[in-house]
Design a protein around this motif. Structure first.
Motif, PDB file in Angstrom:
ATOM      1  N   ALA A  41       7.310  67.505  64.489  1.00  0.00           N
ATOM      2  CA  ALA A  41       8.856  67.038  64.547  1.00  0.00           C
ATOM      3  C   ALA A  41       9.255  67.580  63.188  1.00  0.00           C
ATOM      4  O   ALA A  41       8.719  67.337  62.238  1.00  0.00           O
ATOM      5  CB  ALA A  41       9.291  65.878  65.132  1.00  0.00           C
ATOM      6  N   ALA A  42      10.556  68.232  63.043  1.00  0.00           N
ATOM      7  CA  ALA A  42      10.959  68.711  61.800  1.00  0.00           C
ATOM      8  C   ALA A  42      11.218  67.582  60.830  1.00  0.00           C
ATOM      9  O   ALA A  42      10.818  67.791  59.539  1.00  0.00           O
ATOM     10  CB  ALA A  42      12.491  69.337  62.132  1.00  0.00           C
ATOM     11  N   PRO A  43      11.522  66.368  61.169  1.00  0.00           N
ATOM     12  CA  PRO A  43      11.553  65.353  60.080  1.00  0.00           C
ATOM     13  C   PRO A  43      10.141  64.894  59.402  1.00  0.00           C
ATOM     14  O   PRO A  43      10.245  64.687  58.346  1.00  0.00           O
ATOM     15  CB  PRO A  43      11.992  64.180  60.690  1.00  0.00           C
ATOM     16  CG  PRO A  43      12.802  64.417  62.038  1.00  0.00           C
ATOM     17  CD  PRO A  43      12.141  65.929  62.402  1.00  0.00           C
ATOM     18  N   ALA A  44       9.081  65.452  59.985  1.00  0.00           N
ATOM     19  CA  ALA A  44       7.657  65.021  59.476  1.00  0.00           C
ATOM     20  C   ALA A  44       7.178  66.268  58.782  1.00  0.00           C
ATOM     21  O   ALA A  44       6.351  66.072  58.019  1.00  0.00           O
ATOM     22  CB  ALA A  44       6.656  64.411  60.550  1.00  0.00           C
ATOM     23  N   ALA A  45       7.773  67.412  59.155  1.00  0.00           N
ATOM     24  CA  ALA A  45       7.369  68.659  58.624  1.00  0.00           C
ATOM     25  C   ALA A  45       7.402  68.683  57.066  1.00  0.00           C
ATOM     26  O   ALA A  45       6.367  68.957  56.445  1.00  0.00           O
ATOM     27  CB  ALA A  45       7.970  69.910  59.016  1.00  0.00           C
ATOM     28  N   GLU A  46       8.274  68.174  56.489  1.00  0.00           N
ATOM     29  CA  GLU A  46       8.356  68.153  54.904  1.00  0.00           C
ATOM     30  C   GLU A  46       7.225  67.504  54.414  1.00  0.00           C
ATOM     31  O   GLU A  46       6.554  68.195  53.514  1.00  0.00           O
ATOM     32  CB  GLU A  46       9.713  67.542  54.649  1.00  0.00           C
ATOM     33  CG  GLU A  46       9.940  67.727  53.050  1.00  0.00           C
ATOM     34  CD  GLU A  46      11.359  67.288  52.640  1.00  0.00           C
ATOM     35  OE1 GLU A  46      11.329  66.907  51.513  1.00  0.00           O
ATOM     36  OE2 GLU A  46      12.299  67.544  53.610  1.00  0.00           O
ATOM     37  N   ALA A  47       6.829  66.437  54.846  1.00  0.00           N
ATOM     38  CA  ALA A  47       5.751  65.651  54.280  1.00  0.00           C
ATOM     39  C   ALA A  47       4.514  66.481  54.516  1.00  0.00           C
ATOM     40  O   ALA A  47       3.316  66.533  53.691  1.00  0.00           O
ATOM     41  CB  ALA A  47       5.481  64.203  54.601  1.00  0.00           C
ATOM     42  N   LEU A  48       4.302  67.296  55.800  1.00  0.00           N
ATOM     43  CA  LEU A  48       3.089  67.760  56.058  1.00  0.00           C
ATOM     44  C   LEU A  48       2.861  69.021  55.089  1.00  0.00           C
ATOM     45  O   LEU A  48       1.815  69.556  54.575  1.00  0.00           O
ATOM     46  CB  LEU A  48       3.129  68.260  57.412  1.00  0.00           C
ATOM     47  CG  LEU A  48       3.026  66.918  58.261  1.00  0.00           C
ATOM     48  CD1 LEU A  48       3.181  67.544  59.828  1.00  0.00           C
ATOM     49  CD2 LEU A  48       1.607  66.347  58.608  1.00  0.00           C
ATOM     50  N   PHE A  49       4.040  69.879  54.875  1.00  0.00           N
ATOM     51  CA  PHE A  49       4.194  70.815  53.931  1.00  0.00           C
ATOM     52  C   PHE A  49       3.624  70.463  52.449  1.00  0.00           C
ATOM     53  O   PHE A  49       2.735  71.176  52.302  1.00  0.00           O
ATOM     54  CB  PHE A  49       5.594  71.672  54.084  1.00  0.00           C
ATOM     55  CG  PHE A  49       5.837  72.441  55.517  1.00  0.00           C
ATOM     56  CD1 PHE A  49       4.989  73.233  56.325  1.00  0.00           C
ATOM     57  CD2 PHE A  49       6.987  72.213  55.788  1.00  0.00           C
ATOM     58  CE1 PHE A  49       5.241  73.685  57.413  1.00  0.00           C
ATOM     59  CE2 PHE A  49       7.407  72.900  57.130  1.00  0.00           C
ATOM     60  CZ  PHE A  49       6.549  73.594  57.889  1.00  0.00           C
ATOM     61  N   ALA A  50       4.186  69.480  52.093  1.00  0.00           N
ATOM     62  CA  ALA A  50       4.135  68.804  50.974  1.00  0.00           C
ATOM     63  C   ALA A  50       2.685  68.643  50.527  1.00  0.00           C
ATOM     64  O   ALA A  50       2.016  68.795  49.547  1.00  0.00           O
ATOM     65  CB  ALA A  50       4.937  67.895  50.507  1.00  0.00           C
ATOM     66  N   ALA A  51       1.767  68.079  51.689  1.00  0.00           N
ATOM     67  CA  ALA A  51       0.409  67.792  51.693  1.00  0.00           C
ATOM     68  C   ALA A  51      -0.340  69.149  51.817  1.00  0.00           C
ATOM     69  O   ALA A  51      -1.829  68.992  51.840  1.00  0.00           O
ATOM     70  CB  ALA A  51       0.042  66.597  52.710  1.00  0.00           C
ATOM     71  N   GLY A  52       0.250  70.357  52.071  1.00  0.00           N
ATOM     72  CA  GLY A  52      -0.800  71.487  52.379  1.00  0.00           C
ATOM     73  C   GLY A  52      -1.128  71.686  53.630  1.00  0.00           C
ATOM     74  O   GLY A  52      -1.920  72.412  53.914  1.00  0.00           O
ATOM     75  N   ILE A  53      -0.641  70.833  54.647  1.00  0.00           N
ATOM     76  CA  ILE A  53      -1.119  70.834  55.970  1.00  0.00           C
ATOM     77  C   ILE A  53      -0.338  71.913  56.867  1.00  0.00           C
ATOM     78  O   ILE A  53       0.912  72.150  56.909  1.00  0.00           O
ATOM     79  CB  ILE A  53      -0.653  69.264  56.767  1.00  0.00           C
ATOM     80  CG1 ILE A  53      -1.971  68.481  55.942  1.00  0.00           C
ATOM     81  CG2 ILE A  53      -1.330  69.499  58.038  1.00  0.00           C
ATOM     82  CD1 ILE A  53      -1.500  67.009  56.263  1.00  0.00           C
ATOM     83  N   HIS A  54      -1.417  72.750  57.407  1.00  0.00           N
ATOM     84  CA  HIS A  54      -0.599  73.863  58.475  1.00  0.00           C
ATOM     85  C   HIS A  54      -0.104  73.173  59.651  1.00  0.00           C
ATOM     86  O   HIS A  54      -0.873  72.635  60.214  1.00  0.00           O
ATOM     87  CB  HIS A  54      -1.772  74.757  58.701  1.00  0.00           C
ATOM     88  CG  HIS A  54      -1.255  75.985  59.549  1.00  0.00           C
ATOM     89  ND1 HIS A  54      -0.549  77.082  58.990  1.00  0.00           N
ATOM     90  CD2 HIS A  54      -1.527  75.995  60.847  1.00  0.00           C
ATOM     91  CE1 HIS A  54      -0.220  77.582  60.014  1.00  0.00           C
ATOM     92  NE2 HIS A  54      -0.701  77.408  61.065  1.00  0.00           N
ATOM     93  N   ILE A  55       1.014  73.787  60.115  1.00  0.00           N
ATOM     94  CA  ILE A  55       1.810  73.191  61.284  1.00  0.00           C
ATOM     95  C   ILE A  55       1.555  74.556  62.328  1.00  0.00           C
ATOM     96  O   ILE A  55       2.075  75.640  61.616  1.00  0.00           O
ATOM     97  CB  ILE A  55       2.965  72.884  61.029  1.00  0.00           C
ATOM     98  CG1 ILE A  55       3.133  71.532  60.069  1.00  0.00           C
ATOM     99  CG2 ILE A  55       3.776  72.370  62.369  1.00  0.00           C
ATOM    100  CD1 ILE A  55       4.485  70.828  59.672  1.00  0.00           C
ATOM    101  N   ASP A  56       1.431  74.332  63.164  1.00  0.00           N
ATOM    102  CA  ASP A  56       1.029  75.337  64.235  1.00  0.00           C
ATOM    103  C   ASP A  56       2.659  75.727  64.991  1.00  0.00           C
ATOM    104  O   ASP A  56       3.106  76.938  64.911  1.00  0.00           O
ATOM    105  CB  ASP A  56       0.152  75.299  65.368  1.00  0.00           C
ATOM    106  CG  ASP A  56      -1.126  75.522  64.612  1.00  0.00           C
ATOM    107  OD1 ASP A  56      -1.620  76.583  64.186  1.00  0.00           O
ATOM    108  OD2 ASP A  56      -2.014  74.402  64.437  1.00  0.00           O
ATOM    109  N   TYR A  57       3.380  74.689  65.430  1.00  0.00           N
ATOM    110  CA  TYR A  57       4.542  74.689  66.034  1.00  0.00           C
ATOM    111  C   TYR A  57       5.250  73.499  65.602  1.00  0.00           C
ATOM    112  O   TYR A  57       4.953  72.484  65.448  1.00  0.00           O
ATOM    113  CB  TYR A  57       4.078  74.267  67.454  1.00  0.00           C
ATOM    114  CG  TYR A  57       3.199  75.408  68.581  1.00  0.00           C
ATOM    115  CD1 TYR A  57       3.923  76.750  68.739  1.00  0.00           C
ATOM    116  CD2 TYR A  57       1.988  75.246  68.498  1.00  0.00           C
ATOM    117  CE1 TYR A  57       3.459  77.501  69.439  1.00  0.00           C
ATOM    118  CE2 TYR A  57       1.117  76.216  69.055  1.00  0.00           C
ATOM    119  CZ  TYR A  57       1.874  77.333  69.699  1.00  0.00           C
ATOM    120  OH  TYR A  57       1.122  78.406  70.229  1.00  0.00           O
TER     121      TYR A  57
END
Length: 190
Positions: A41-57
């Protein structure tokens, strides 16, 4: 012999991240270990991007701005909850299972999908699993489980109720749950 594992697409559960609030980074690392397809979900994406985690969708409302990440595909969500859009997407793409990380868990929101996809929900320091009648699992003595919404016809083997939906295994061995409804959710501490 190589220590690398070959994982076929959709062999491992997809990972749906609706929220990372109060979710341990170590547990997230375990869920990412086999390189699952990641929906966020968009609200969680920022933290995932900051941790270098690839999001597929990326699940996004119609008015949200899309961040840039190589290989990122957008799932625009309009007029339905993010969970509904994500589950329908995974079922349509024939994923057999999903691990869902969320800050809110309501079994009734997940129940419609239990016949179509294997569900494991991480919420509140626990791992919830949708189980069918006749469920059995080996557990050591003293293991704790929580049964959400106990059906009146529930019959348990090797479990002692300690109150408020909490149960403990009596001895080393298999626990068994018998009930008439199609599914119920049990939980273990993570």
């Amino acid at each position: 012999m190589s220590s690398h594992h070959i994982v076929r697409e959709k062999q491992e559960p997809a990972l749906l991240i609706l929220s990372l609030d109060n979710f341990d980074a170590g547990h997230l690392g375990e869920l990412l270990e086999w390189s699952p397809t990641v929906l966020a979900a968009a609200p969680a994406a920022e933290a995932l991007f900051a941790a270098g985690i690839h999001i597929d969708y990326l699940l996004m409302g119609g008015d949200e701005e899309a961040p840039l990440q190589a290989g990122l595909q957008l799932i625009r969500v309009e007029n339905e909850p993010l969970l509904t859009a994500a589950m329908n997407f995974l079922i349509d793409k024939e994923y057999p299972a999903v691990n869902s990380v969320t800050a809110q868990f309501s079994p009734e929101l997940y129940l419609p999908y239990t016949t179509q996809i294997t569900l494991i929900i991480f919420w509140g320091g626990q791992k919830f699993i949708a189980v069918k009648p006749g469920f059995e699992k080996w557990k050591p003595a003293g293991s704790k489980i929580y049964i959400n919404h106990i059906p009146p016809d529930l019959v348990c083997h090797n479990l002692t109720e300690t109150g408020n939906g909490n149960w403990v295994t009596a001895t080393d061995g298999f626990i068994k749950l018998a009930f008439m409804q199609p599914y119920l959710f049990i939980a273990e501490d993570i």
